[in-house]
Motif scaffolding. Sequence first.
Motif, mmCIF file in Angstrom:
data_model
loop_
_atom_site.group_PDB
_atom_site.id
_atom_site.type_symbol
_atom_site.label_atom_id
_atom_site.label_comp_id
_atom_site.label_asym_id
_atom_site.label_seq_id
_atom_site.Cartn_x
_atom_site.Cartn_y
_atom_site.Cartn_z
ATOM 1 N N LEU A 12 0.834 -1.199 0.000
ATOM 2 C CA LEU A 12 0.000 0.000 0.000
ATOM 3 C C LEU A 12 0.874 1.256 0.000
ATOM 4 O O LEU A 12 0.616 2.196 -0.759
ATOM 5 C CB LEU A 12 -0.927 -0.013 1.210
ATOM 6 N N ASP A 13 1.910 1.262 0.815
ATOM 7 C CA ASP A 13 2.825 2.407 0.846
ATOM 8 C C ASP A 13 3.490 2.627 -0.515
ATOM 9 O O ASP A 13 3.607 3.752 -0.985
ATOM 10 C CB ASP A 13 3.897 2.221 1.915
ATOM 11 N N LEU A 14 3.917 1.542 -1.151
ATOM 12 C CA LEU A 14 4.553 1.651 -2.463
ATOM 13 C C LEU A 14 3.577 2.164 -3.511
ATOM 14 O O LEU A 14 3.915 3.020 -4.329
ATOM 15 C CB LEU A 14 5.122 0.300 -2.894
ATOM 16 N N ALA A 15 2.352 1.635 -3.499
ATOM 17 C CA ALA A 15 1.337 2.075 -4.461
ATOM 18 C C ALA A 15 1.012 3.555 -4.268
ATOM 19 O O ALA A 15 0.893 4.305 -5.248
ATOM 20 C CB ALA A 15 0.078 1.226 -4.321
ATOM 21 N N GLU A 16 0.881 3.981 -3.019
ATOM 22 C CA GLU A 16 0.643 5.395 -2.763
ATOM 23 C C GLU A 16 1.806 6.226 -3.293
ATOM 24 O O GLU A 16 1.600 7.276 -3.900
ATOM 25 C CB GLU A 16 0.452 5.644 -1.271
ATOM 26 N N GLY A 17 3.017 5.755 -3.078
ATOM 27 C CA GLY A 17 4.189 6.469 -3.579
ATOM 28 C C GLY A 17 4.201 6.582 -5.095
ATOM 29 O O GLY A 17 4.586 7.619 -5.649
ATOM 30 N N ILE A 18 3.776 5.533 -5.766
ATOM 31 C CA ILE A 18 3.698 5.561 -7.233
ATOM 32 C C ILE A 18 2.707 6.639 -7.670
ATOM 33 O O ILE A 18 2.998 7.444 -8.564
ATOM 34 C CB ILE A 18 3.302 4.175 -7.771
ATOM 35 N N LEU A 19 1.535 6.651 -7.062
ATOM 36 C CA LEU A 19 0.527 7.655 -7.436
ATOM 37 C C LEU A 19 0.966 9.068 -7.072
ATOM 38 O O LEU A 19 0.699 10.020 -7.811
ATOM 39 C CB LEU A 19 -0.816 7.314 -6.788
ATOM 40 N N ILE A 20 1.643 9.217 -5.962
ATOM 41 C CA ILE A 20 2.162 10.527 -5.567
ATOM 42 C C ILE A 20 3.152 11.023 -6.622
ATOM 43 O O ILE A 20 3.128 12.188 -7.020
ATOM 44 C CB ILE A 20 2.810 10.458 -4.171
#
Length: 94
Positions: free
Chosen positions: A23-31
């Motif tokens: 989840l943290d990685l996916a959020e980082g990708i979208l950010i």
Amino acid sequence: MGHDVRGIPRDHDRAFAGSRRGLDLAEGILIGWRRYPPTAAFEELVDVASRHALSVSAVALALVSLAIGDADVAAPSAAATLAAQRQWSDQLVY
């Protein structure tokens, strides 16, 4: 995090930690892609998960897998992979 008597994380705790990292990685990708604040990135993951009747963690892992170009890394479900492809594949630059 719960541990057994030897201090080793229980299996469900490992699974939670793995999904939290995804989840943290996916959020980082979208950010990075959309220049979102963290809350907007999370909201997009929730929206996609809701529209496709999937868990947020499944969508997050599918996005990470899609973004790095390796379908085997997170082993997301076929439905989550398809949802991620529909939502984000046009943004990928390899």
